[in-house]
Design a protein around this motif. Structure first.
Motif, PDB file in Angstrom:
ATOM      1  N   GLN A   1       0.847  -1.185   0.000  1.00 13.95           N
ATOM      2  CA  GLN A   1       0.000   0.000   0.000  1.00 13.95           C
ATOM      3  C   GLN A   1       0.887   1.241   0.000  1.00 13.95           C
ATOM      4  O   GLN A   1       1.900   1.298   0.671  1.00 13.95           O
ATOM      5  CB  GLN A   1      -0.905  -0.008   1.239  1.00 13.95           C
ATOM      6  CG  GLN A   1      -1.977   1.055   1.199  1.00 13.95           C
ATOM      7  CD  GLN A   1      -3.051   0.805   2.252  1.00 13.95           C
ATOM      8  OE1 GLN A   1      -2.993  -0.158   3.006  1.00 13.95           O
ATOM      9  NE2 GLN A   1      -4.024   1.698   2.303  1.00 13.95           N
ATOM     10  N   HIS A   3       2.106   4.948   0.807  1.00 12.59           N
ATOM     11  CA  HIS A   3       2.027   5.881   1.931  1.00 12.59           C
ATOM     12  C   HIS A   3       2.779   7.147   1.587  1.00 12.59           C
ATOM     13  O   HIS A   3       3.900   7.103   1.077  1.00 12.59           O
ATOM     14  CB  HIS A   3       2.640   5.277   3.195  1.00 12.59           C
ATOM     15  CG  HIS A   3       1.898   4.102   3.719  1.00 12.59           C
ATOM     16  ND1 HIS A   3       0.708   4.207   4.409  1.00 12.59           N
ATOM     17  CD2 HIS A   3       2.184   2.786   3.655  1.00 12.59           C
ATOM     18  CE1 HIS A   3       0.294   3.002   4.739  1.00 12.59           C
ATOM     19  NE2 HIS A   3       1.165   2.120   4.303  1.00 12.59           N
ATOM     20  N   ALA A   5       3.752  10.379   3.942  1.00 10.18           N
ATOM     21  CA  ALA A   5       3.694  10.808   5.342  1.00 10.18           C
ATOM     22  C   ALA A   5       4.338  12.170   5.506  1.00 10.18           C
ATOM     23  O   ALA A   5       5.562  12.301   5.381  1.00 10.18           O
ATOM     24  CB  ALA A   5       4.378   9.784   6.232  1.00 10.18           C
ATOM     25  N   SER A  25       6.403   6.111   0.009  1.00 12.46           N
ATOM     26  CA  SER A  25       6.726   4.697  -0.194  1.00 12.46           C
ATOM     27  C   SER A  25       6.785   4.358  -1.676  1.00 12.46           C
ATOM     28  O   SER A  25       6.934   3.192  -2.033  1.00 12.46           O
ATOM     29  CB  SER A  25       5.692   3.813   0.500  1.00 12.46           C
ATOM     30  OG  SER A  25       4.417   4.009  -0.066  1.00 12.46           O
ATOM     31  N   TYR A 115      -2.152   9.860  -5.277  1.00 18.92           N
ATOM     32  CA  TYR A 115      -1.951   9.571  -3.848  1.00 18.92           C
ATOM     33  C   TYR A 115      -1.904  10.865  -3.047  1.00 18.92           C
ATOM     34  O   TYR A 115      -1.295  11.844  -3.468  1.00 18.92           O
ATOM     35  CB  TYR A 115      -0.637   8.806  -3.637  1.00 18.92           C
ATOM     36  CG  TYR A 115      -0.521   7.555  -4.473  1.00 18.92           C
ATOM     37  CD1 TYR A 115       0.364   7.487  -5.541  1.00 18.92           C
ATOM     38  CD2 TYR A 115      -1.312   6.439  -4.200  1.00 18.92           C
ATOM     39  CE1 TYR A 115       0.459   6.355  -6.315  1.00 18.92           C
ATOM     40  CE2 TYR A 115      -1.222   5.301  -4.975  1.00 18.92           C
ATOM     41  CZ  TYR A 115      -0.332   5.266  -6.034  1.00 18.92           C
ATOM     42  OH  TYR A 115      -0.246   4.135  -6.802  1.00 18.92           O
ATOM     43  N   GLY A 117      -1.228  12.397   1.063  1.00 20.43           N
ATOM     44  CA  GLY A 117      -0.849  12.163   2.439  1.00 20.43           C
ATOM     45  C   GLY A 117      -1.986  12.570   3.355  1.00 20.43           C
ATOM     46  O   GLY A 117      -3.028  13.062   2.897  1.00 20.43           O
ATOM     47  N   LYS A 118      -1.781  12.397   4.658  1.00 22.43           N
ATOM     48  CA  LYS A 118      -2.832  12.722   5.625  1.00 22.43           C
ATOM     49  C   LYS A 118      -2.728  14.135   6.158  1.00 22.43           C
ATOM     50  O   LYS A 118      -3.630  14.604   6.848  1.00 22.43           O
ATOM     51  CB  LYS A 118      -2.810  11.717   6.776  1.00 22.43           C
ATOM     52  CG  LYS A 118      -3.198  10.312   6.338  1.00 22.43           C
ATOM     53  CD  LYS A 118      -3.293   9.363   7.521  1.00 22.43           C
ATOM     54  CE  LYS A 118      -3.748   7.985   7.049  1.00 22.43           C
ATOM     55  NZ  LYS A 118      -3.876   7.029   8.170  1.00 22.43           N
TER      56      LYS A 118
END
Length: 126
Positions: A1, A3, A5, A25, A115, A117-118
């Motif tokens: 998965q 990521h 970050a 990642s 994608y 990030g948070k």
């Protein structure tokens, strides 16, 4: 998965500096990468972007104050933010997408973000 970050956010006074990092990642050398920010209930705004060749572009609101860069070997994206203003406050997100040409950071949205990030929170006090 996959990521992404983000880190490096925090609270600083106006005029100060912060350096955001985004550890990925994925091999960011194969993606156009960017930083977005979101304030309150507003839409996410593209702040800066860098293409696969390392060419960078910034929004007018942050030009000459923010610098986007990347370390392909480490798959880390950076955003150096200087001369911070209260209006720079918000949640900052890292994003990755496949793209060809970037003429504006908002072009990342045209390609579609692959994608996200948070996010990391930035708060600038006056």
């Amino acid at each position: 998965q996959v990521h992404l970050a983000e880190s490096g956010g925090g609270s600083v006074q106006a005029g100060g500096s912060l350096r955001l990092s985004c550890e990925a990642s994925i091999y960011i050398s194969s993606y156009c990468m960017g930083w977005f920010r979101q304030k309150g209930g507003e839409e996410r705004e593209a702040v800066a972007a860098v293409d696969i060749d390392g060419n960078s572009i910034s929004a007018d609101s942050v030009k000459d104050r923010f610098t986007i860069s990347k370390d392909n070997a480490k798959s880390i994206l950076y955003l150096q933010m200087n001369s911070l203003k209260p209006e720079d406050s918000g949640m900052y997100y890292c994003a990755a997408t496949r793209c060809t040409v970037l003429t504006d950071p908002e072009d990342l949205n045209l390609y579609g973000i692959d994608y996200w990030g948070k996010g990391t929170l930035v708060a600038i006090s006056s």
